[in-house]
Design a protein around this motif. Sequence first.
Motif, PDB file in Angstrom:
ATOM      1  N   SER A  26      -8.641  21.913 -19.514  1.00  0.00           N
ATOM      2  CA  SER A  26     -10.055  21.777 -19.140  1.00  0.00           C
ATOM      3  C   SER A  26     -10.395  22.664 -17.947  1.00  0.00           C
ATOM      4  O   SER A  26     -11.446  23.293 -17.914  1.00  0.00           O
ATOM      5  N   ILE A  54     -15.072  19.469 -27.371  1.00  0.00           N
ATOM      6  CA  ILE A  54     -13.881  18.638 -27.176  1.00  0.00           C
ATOM      7  C   ILE A  54     -13.878  17.565 -28.251  1.00  0.00           C
ATOM      8  O   ILE A  54     -14.870  16.866 -28.458  1.00  0.00           O
ATOM      9  N   ILE A 112     -12.960  14.847 -17.286  1.00  0.00           N
ATOM     10  CA  ILE A 112     -13.419  16.154 -17.772  1.00  0.00           C
ATOM     11  C   ILE A 112     -14.816  16.442 -17.250  1.00  0.00           C
ATOM     12  O   ILE A 112     -15.102  17.525 -16.749  1.00  0.00           O
ATOM     13  N   TYR A 140     -14.825  17.494 -13.642  1.00  0.00           N
ATOM     14  CA  TYR A 140     -14.420  18.887 -13.454  1.00  0.00           C
ATOM     15  C   TYR A 140     -15.612  19.815 -13.668  1.00  0.00           C
ATOM     16  O   TYR A 140     -15.886  20.708 -12.876  1.00  0.00           O
ATOM     17  N   ILE A 169     -20.836  20.339 -22.432  1.00  0.00           N
ATOM     18  CA  ILE A 169     -19.695  20.148 -23.327  1.00  0.00           C
ATOM     19  C   ILE A 169     -20.191  19.408 -24.563  1.00  0.00           C
ATOM     20  O   ILE A 169     -20.948  18.443 -24.457  1.00  0.00           O
TER      21      ILE A 169
END
Length: 140
Positions: free
Chosen positions: A32, A49, A61, A64, A75
Amino acid sequence: MNKINLDEEISTKGKVDILIIGGCKNIIDVVSLVVLDLKRREKVSRVGICNVTNKNDIKKINSYFETYNDFNTRIEYYSNDYESAISSFKPGDVCILSSNFKISMCAVNQGLHVLSIPPIIETLEQHSLLSDAAKSKGVL
């Protein structure tokens, strides 16, 4: 044998999209962050993902990606339906996984470059099948 230079392919074809499949610790922590850095450097446009269902891993995630607000860190999350996730990516994109041979073959057959954390083959026959499929599609 044709060798593929992924960095050269990205620079000549523009940004690449990356699909991450699996929920092992290496995928969550290391991959990631690497994908985030590639996105920050404008090498990656779209990140998907799949098969990460642990809510704490999803939060990690997101944390981040949320630390950067100077570029789009969106994402796309897919459930456990790896076939639909793979089919939504185009040939030449990248699939990073911590899964198995069947998923790898599905990604290769879609024309995706496949990068795996642990070994994805268990037999010499699987190695030959995956290698032949990758050669026929011109992917890693």
